[in-house]
Scaffold this active site. Sequence first.
Site, PDB file in Angstrom:
ATOM      1  N   ASP A 158      41.634 -72.828  70.687  1.00 42.36           N
ATOM      2  CA  ASP A 158      42.308 -72.244  71.849  1.00 42.36           C
ATOM      3  C   ASP A 158      42.392 -73.216  73.020  1.00 42.36           C
ATOM      4  O   ASP A 158      41.671 -74.220  73.083  1.00 42.36           O
ATOM      5  CB  ASP A 158      41.620 -70.954  72.293  1.00 42.36           C
ATOM      6  CG  ASP A 158      40.176 -71.164  72.748  1.00 42.36           C
ATOM      7  OD1 ASP A 158      39.464 -71.969  72.105  1.00 42.36           O
ATOM      8  OD2 ASP A 158      39.755 -70.526  73.724  1.00 42.36           O
ATOM      9  N   GLU A 190      37.075 -69.987  72.775  1.00 40.95           N
ATOM     10  CA  GLU A 190      35.998 -70.716  73.453  1.00 40.95           C
ATOM     11  C   GLU A 190      36.198 -70.771  74.958  1.00 40.95           C
ATOM     12  O   GLU A 190      35.220 -70.838  75.715  1.00 40.95           O
ATOM     13  CB  GLU A 190      35.913 -72.143  72.884  1.00 40.95           C
ATOM     14  CG  GLU A 190      34.704 -72.942  73.343  1.00 40.95           C
ATOM     15  CD  GLU A 190      34.913 -73.714  74.645  1.00 40.95           C
ATOM     16  OE1 GLU A 190      33.920 -74.221  75.202  1.00 40.95           O
ATOM     17  OE2 GLU A 190      36.075 -73.792  75.101  1.00 40.95           O
TER      18      GLU A 190
END
Length: 359
Positions: free
Chosen positions: A77, A131
């Site tokens: 991400d 994350e």
Amino acid sequence: MSAPPVTLDLLADPVTLTAALVDVPSVSGDERALADAVQAALAVQAPHLEILRSGDAVLARTRLGRARRVLLAGHLDTVPIADNVPSRREGGTLYGCGTSDMKSGVAVMTHLAAAVREPAHDVTLVLYDCEEIESARNGLGRLEREHRDWLDADLALLGEPTSGQVEAGCQGTLRVVVRTTGRRAHSARSWLGENAIHAAAPVLARLADYTARDVDIDGCRYREGLQAVRIAGGVAGNVVPDACEVTVNFRFAPDRSLDDAREHVAGVLDGFDLVETDAAAGALPGLAAPAAADFVAATGTTPVAKYGWTDVARFAALGIPALNFGPGDPNLAHTREESVPVEAVTAACDVLRGYLTRA
């Protein structure tokens, strides 16, 4: 109509692969298209790997019976896009969201997992989701709960941006909200009220006067910080506010436990109402572990402290030595101008390939 599936060439040079990864938007919580593409590419281009899909995380590993297992971890991400997708290349620099944090690191690790079919060490590749947002949604935490055996390793390498240098351990983080109260009144008759924002002035004064600690751990110097990061109060332009909240973030060296950090902040802000909103322990450098020492030697660099919190802390809590190593520049992470030098991607790939292929 849904978008056509993305095809990734994992065996292409890692700079080209970085660009391809950047060109698939994967803002936290929306990583599925990229996870699908990575999984599909591994299934075709890396038949030597066992593959596991967990939510929007993709894992792959060798089972060669080597004496040591090295885990390569990276998050898929990114932070929200800032008009910087698709990627673009100008001279020796590749620009785009995630180029630094951390699709260049993911590209290097994924390329090597696919290309190096007979590594000197068994390899586990862990590419996970979420994350960059709240810890409760972190895909690595989910993997720890649901597929703990996949995280076993003698060394974990996180592809976080480090400019090609080993950054050891990480700081812990503690966030608290300091609340002050008052009595609401019309601002034209302010003497009838008590201003909660004014009551926060001593909080800000203590923070402004705070002297941060520097501490050396295994040759890595960690610098602490205690900062007000947000202040909120007031209801209207003609009202004396009766409530104010100051959010304070403490970044602490990993020789402090979470309880030590809590006690320290409570002492600095003694007398005020504190509410904890987030906390994560740091990670010690872990440089004495044989696998970590070997990797440091392979890089030819001197390790430095990691400023900020990373998932090395999760591995450290599991008793697995972990280091941060990636081609991106941490100072460019999350910026509109995020970029990575082409030569940095190539250099990081060469270092990691040397470590994985040298017995």
